[in-house]
Design a protein around this motif. Structure first.
Motif, mmCIF file in Angstrom:
data_model
loop_
_atom_site.group_PDB
_atom_site.id
_atom_site.type_symbol
_atom_site.label_atom_id
_atom_site.label_comp_id
_atom_site.label_asym_id
_atom_site.label_seq_id
_atom_site.Cartn_x
_atom_site.Cartn_y
_atom_site.Cartn_z
ATOM 1 N N PHE A 59 -4.802 5.329 -2.360
ATOM 2 C CA PHE A 59 -3.670 4.455 -2.668
ATOM 3 C C PHE A 59 -2.358 5.193 -2.436
ATOM 4 C CE2 PHE A 59 -0.558 2.997 -5.830
ATOM 5 C CZ PHE A 59 -0.384 1.693 -5.386
ATOM 6 N N CYS A 60 -2.276 6.442 -2.907
ATOM 7 C CA CYS A 60 -1.060 7.241 -2.704
ATOM 8 C C CYS A 60 -0.808 7.488 -1.222
ATOM 9 C CB CYS A 60 -1.153 8.564 -3.448
ATOM 10 S SG CYS A 60 -1.063 8.389 -5.224
ATOM 11 N N LEU A 61 -1.864 7.766 -0.473
ATOM 12 C CA LEU A 61 -1.730 7.996 0.964
ATOM 13 C C LEU A 61 -1.270 6.726 1.661
ATOM 14 C CD1 LEU A 61 -2.166 10.048 3.257
ATOM 15 C CD2 LEU A 61 -4.485 9.141 3.462
ATOM 16 N N GLY A 62 -1.825 5.591 1.271
ATOM 17 C CA GLY A 62 -1.388 4.313 1.844
ATOM 18 C C GLY A 62 0.047 4.002 1.498
ATOM 19 N N LEU A 63 0.447 4.312 0.275
ATOM 20 C CA LEU A 63 1.825 4.098 -0.148
ATOM 21 C C LEU A 63 2.786 4.954 0.668
ATOM 22 C CD1 LEU A 63 3.449 2.508 -2.285
ATOM 23 C CD2 LEU A 63 3.271 4.530 -3.736
ATOM 24 N N VAL A 64 2.436 6.207 0.866
ATOM 25 C CA VAL A 64 3.280 7.102 1.672
ATOM 26 C C VAL A 64 3.315 6.614 3.126
ATOM 27 C CG1 VAL A 64 3.417 9.445 2.618
ATOM 28 C CG2 VAL A 64 2.975 9.098 0.180
ATOM 29 N N ALA A 65 2.179 6.121 3.643
ATOM 30 C CA ALA A 65 2.152 5.614 5.017
ATOM 31 C C ALA A 65 3.024 4.371 5.157
ATOM 32 C CB ALA A 65 0.712 5.288 5.427
ATOM 33 N N MET A 66 2.984 3.481 4.161
ATOM 34 C CA MET A 66 3.814 2.285 4.206
ATOM 35 C C MET A 66 5.299 2.631 4.153
ATOM 36 S SD MET A 66 1.891 -0.318 4.548
ATOM 37 C CE MET A 66 2.707 -1.757 3.957
ATOM 38 N N ILE A 67 5.656 3.598 3.305
ATOM 39 C CA ILE A 67 7.056 4.018 3.208
ATOM 40 C C ILE A 67 7.513 4.657 4.514
ATOM 41 C CG2 ILE A 67 8.614 5.638 2.066
ATOM 42 C CD1 ILE A 67 7.064 5.076 -0.520
ATOM 43 N N SER A 68 6.657 5.471 5.125
ATOM 44 C CA SER A 68 7.053 6.147 6.374
ATOM 45 C C SER A 68 7.145 5.151 7.536
ATOM 46 C CB SER A 68 6.091 7.275 6.685
ATOM 47 O OG SER A 68 4.820 6.743 6.983
ATOM 48 N N LEU A 69 6.372 4.077 7.529
ATOM 49 C CA LEU A 69 6.446 3.095 8.604
ATOM 50 C C LEU A 69 7.731 2.264 8.508
ATOM 51 C CD1 LEU A 69 2.796 1.725 8.853
ATOM 52 C CD2 LEU A 69 4.019 3.109 10.514
ATOM 53 N N LYS A 70 8.205 2.047 7.290
ATOM 54 C CA LYS A 70 9.425 1.251 7.122
ATOM 55 C C LYS A 70 10.669 2.026 7.544
ATOM 56 C CE LYS A 70 7.803 -2.011 3.874
ATOM 57 N NZ LYS A 70 8.211 -3.079 3.035
ATOM 58 N N PHE A 71 10.613 3.340 7.496
ATOM 59 C CA PHE A 71 11.797 4.124 7.880
ATOM 60 C C PHE A 71 11.655 4.636 9.245
ATOM 61 C CE2 PHE A 71 12.091 4.532 3.191
ATOM 62 C CZ PHE A 71 13.336 3.948 3.037
#
Length: 71
Positions: A59-71
């Motif tokens: 979940f944390c890895l997915g959250l970090v991936a989602m944040i990095s894709l938005k920026f």
């Protein structure tokens, strides 16, 4: 000079009974069914804990991936 007398302890006296070893009439044996129950229980708990940790990190890895894709 005064020489100290040597004290001799008689292990056979009643006041020193706690120092004597008593032979165990019942040998120490492990109950295999009880041991297997404990081991199986600990294995189940370890599997559940490991699963929780893996899901949390995914979940944390997915959250970090989602944040990095938005920026």
């Amino acid at each position: 000079m005064k020489i100290r007398e040597q004290v001799v302890f008689d292990i056979e006296q009643d006041k020193y009974k706690y120092l004597q070893r008593e032979e165990l009439k019942i040998p120490k044996r492990v109950d295999m069914t009880e041991l297997n129950k404990r081991l199986n229980h600990s294995k189940k708990i370890n599997i559940y804990n490991n699963t929780k940790i893996i899901i949390f990190f995914l979940f944390c890895l997915g959250l970090v991936a989602m944040i990095s894709l938005k920026f």
